[in-house]
Design an enzyme around this catalytic site. Structure first.
Site, PDB file in Angstrom:
ATOM      1  N   HIS A   1      77.762  34.670 -35.479  1.00  0.00           N
ATOM      2  CA  HIS A   1      78.345  33.959 -36.619  1.00  0.00           C
ATOM      3  C   HIS A   1      77.301  33.750 -37.719  1.00  0.00           C
ATOM      4  O   HIS A   1      77.578  33.931 -38.910  1.00  0.00           O
ATOM      5  CB  HIS A   1      78.878  32.592 -36.177  1.00  0.00           C
ATOM      6  CG  HIS A   1      80.093  32.661 -35.318  1.00  0.00           C
ATOM      7  ND1 HIS A   1      81.178  33.469 -35.612  1.00  0.00           N
ATOM      8  CD2 HIS A   1      80.421  32.013 -34.153  1.00  0.00           C
ATOM      9  CE1 HIS A   1      82.110  33.317 -34.684  1.00  0.00           C
ATOM     10  NE2 HIS A   1      81.673  32.455 -33.782  1.00  0.00           N
TER      11      HIS A   1
ATOM     12  N   HIS B   1      76.294  34.198 -29.101  1.00  0.00           N
ATOM     13  CA  HIS B   1      77.575  34.031 -29.794  1.00  0.00           C
ATOM     14  C   HIS B   1      77.368  33.410 -31.176  1.00  0.00           C
ATOM     15  O   HIS B   1      77.873  33.921 -32.185  1.00  0.00           O
ATOM     16  CB  HIS B   1      78.493  33.143 -28.952  1.00  0.00           C
ATOM     17  CG  HIS B   1      79.850  32.932 -29.546  1.00  0.00           C
ATOM     18  ND1 HIS B   1      80.914  33.761 -29.282  1.00  0.00           N
ATOM     19  CD2 HIS B   1      80.312  31.988 -30.415  1.00  0.00           C
ATOM     20  CE1 HIS B   1      81.971  33.346 -29.953  1.00  0.00           C
ATOM     21  NE2 HIS B   1      81.641  32.261 -30.643  1.00  0.00           N
ATOM     22  N   GLU B   2      76.639  32.315 -31.212  1.00  0.00           N
ATOM     23  CA  GLU B   2      76.419  31.630 -32.496  1.00  0.00           C
ATOM     24  C   GLU B   2      75.527  32.441 -33.431  1.00  0.00           C
ATOM     25  O   GLU B   2      75.669  32.364 -34.651  1.00  0.00           O
ATOM     26  CB  GLU B   2      75.816  30.242 -32.254  1.00  0.00           C
ATOM     27  CG  GLU B   2      76.722  29.307 -31.454  1.00  0.00           C
ATOM     28  CD  GLU B   2      78.077  29.084 -32.114  1.00  0.00           C
ATOM     29  OE1 GLU B   2      78.164  29.161 -33.361  1.00  0.00           O
ATOM     30  OE2 GLU B   2      79.061  28.847 -31.389  1.00  0.00           O
TER      31      GLU B   2
END
Length: 452
Positions: free
Chosen positions: A24, A20-21
């Site tokens: 980003h 997920h990170e």
């Protein structure tokens, strides 16, 4: 064993958060936003290393993570300084267009969806093994008389083999669980095989308010063939072995394993067990002890059916992975909508502790069967958690990625930057909501663990 489960759970959850990170992180760098830190885990870094302008960290709390972008909190500084505008320096979060910020916000959940497709495609590409049960059923009312369930009302009987639910063919109990659990309080056409005939019935699952899932009041049929015996257990002391087939207990025919629940209800001190070993009839007496809750463990596990998937070509595996990911997405959205139907949220909403435990439990149980089963079980659960994380982060709530996307869409519509005051209030409300939800979820986790 508990430590192993926790370790496996932390590794699995860490992988999902990392993905997920990473979404980003890569999107921020792609659109021209400087990243100051990338961390797996929260709290004080126990390991850190700076590469270029980015500091990579490993937090002391191994649940969660973050990608710290330059200037992402400048709205707060602008509000505190009573400024009506957020600085828009080059390389900062608010120094790029709102459309680019939307790309960055969506990239985290987007990577979770892509990760799910990748994981499921790999699993279908290399093939996997699943331990399951038959699609035959046993009515709960036959084991615990006194209450009527949807299965009884719909005309099902013990020994029926469910072959189709609502137009979906089923071959094992996993299929049945999935279709029943996700369709509470809906009339479902059910086809069963009974005595060589196919019957068309109708069942309306009840809503289980402790979990949010549908239930019809059935157990699943499992043949009473012993696969493992726990050392020092009543069965072990009595001489039962893997491969033995139990035929009668205390004079009662023992055709399916859940019949033991009915036999133990009167808490007999001794079980007289008739069984077959390599075709020879034998008998043994099991001396039982009961817990304060009136339960007893005879110390045996039973054989399950083993499903081996075919190995698919790379293209076929990718297509299958995409279809299974979409199916998981739809099921997750359905499950989310059930939260608003009066269920017990302390049991239905899982926090990080419970998710870690469940993930480790699934992995440990799978590895207990075989290495391949462990890998496939953990991968499938990781895919489910990854999809759930992506969906939750896209909810239009403050602080979450979905909330940020809403803000930036409003900015595009208005064609001018948002006032720092409004962003600050919006995010502050989000922090309070998320913090409250986390406390609620952890409280539920504590209750969950006390029941283990």
């Amino acid at each position: 064993m508990l430590l192993i489960k926790i370790l496996l759970g932390l590794i699995g959850l860490g992988v999902v958060v990392f993905v997920h990170e990473l979404g980003h992180f890569l999107a921020a760098r792609l659109v021209g936003i400087d990243v100051e830190a990338f961390s797996i885990g929260w709290g004080k870094p126990i390991l850190k290393k700076k590469v270029g302008n980015v500091e990579y960290r490993l937090g002391i709390f191994p649940i969660g993570g973050y990608c710290k972008m330059r200037g992402e909190n400048e709205f707060q500084e602008a509000y505190e300084n009573r400024s009506n505008a957020i600085p828009q320096a080059k390389g900062t979060f608010y120094g790029v267009s709102p459309l680019r910020r939307i790309v960055v916000a969506f990239a985290g959940p987007g990577f979770n969806f892509l990760f799910t497709i990748l994981v499921l495609s790999i699993i279908w590409g290399i093939g996997f093994e699943v331990s399951t049960l038959d699609n035959r059923i046993v009515l709960v009312s036959d084991i615990s008389p006194g209450e009527t369930y949807p299965a009884d009302q719909g005309g099902l009987k013990t020994g029926d083999k469910i072959i189709d639910i609502n137009g979906n063919p089923v071959t094992n109990y996993h299929d049945i669980q999935e279709l029943i659990a996700t369709n509470p309080e809906k009339n479902l056409p059910v086809q069963v095989q009974r005595d060589g005939k196919v019957l068309d019935l109708m069942v309306r699952p009840d809503l289980d308010k402790s979990s949010g899932a549908g239930k019809i009041g059935v157990y699943f049929w499992s043949e009473p063939v012993i696969s493992a015996v726990t050392g020092g257990s009543p069965a072990d002391i009595a001489g039962l072995r893997p491969g033995d087939r139990i035929t009668r207990i205390n004079g009662e025919d023992f055709s399916y394993t859940v019949a033991l629940f009915r036999i133990l209800r009167s808490q007999p001190p001794v079980l007289s067990v008739d069984f077959e070993r390599e075709g020879r009839p034998m008998q043994a007496d099991l001396i039982l002890s009961y817990t304060d809750t009136g339960t007893a463990d005879i110390g045996v596990s039973y054989e399950h059916l083993q499903f081996h998937s075919p190995r698919l070509s790379p293209v076929s595996a990718l297509i299958k992975g995409g279809k299974e990911s979409w199916k998981t997405f739809v099921l997750s959205v359905k499950s989310l909508t059930l939260l608003f139907r009066g269920i017990d949220l302390t049991q239905a909403v899982s926090g990080p502790v419970r998710i870690t435990y469940m993930l480790g439990d699934v992995a440990a149980e799978g590895f207990g069967q075989s290495f391949g089963a462990g890998i496939s079980s953990m991968a499938n659960f990781l895919a489910l958690i990854s999809i759930a994380l992506g969906i939750m982060n896209l909810l239009p709530l403050p602080v979450l990625d979905g909330g940020l996307i809403v803000l930036f869409i409003i900015e595009i519509i208005k064609r001018k930057p948002l006032n720092p005051k409004y962003i600050s209030v919006f995010q502050t409300v989000g922090v309070v909501l998320i913090f409250g939800l986390m406390i609620f979820a952890v409280f539920g986790d504590i209750l969950f663990l006390t029941r283990r």
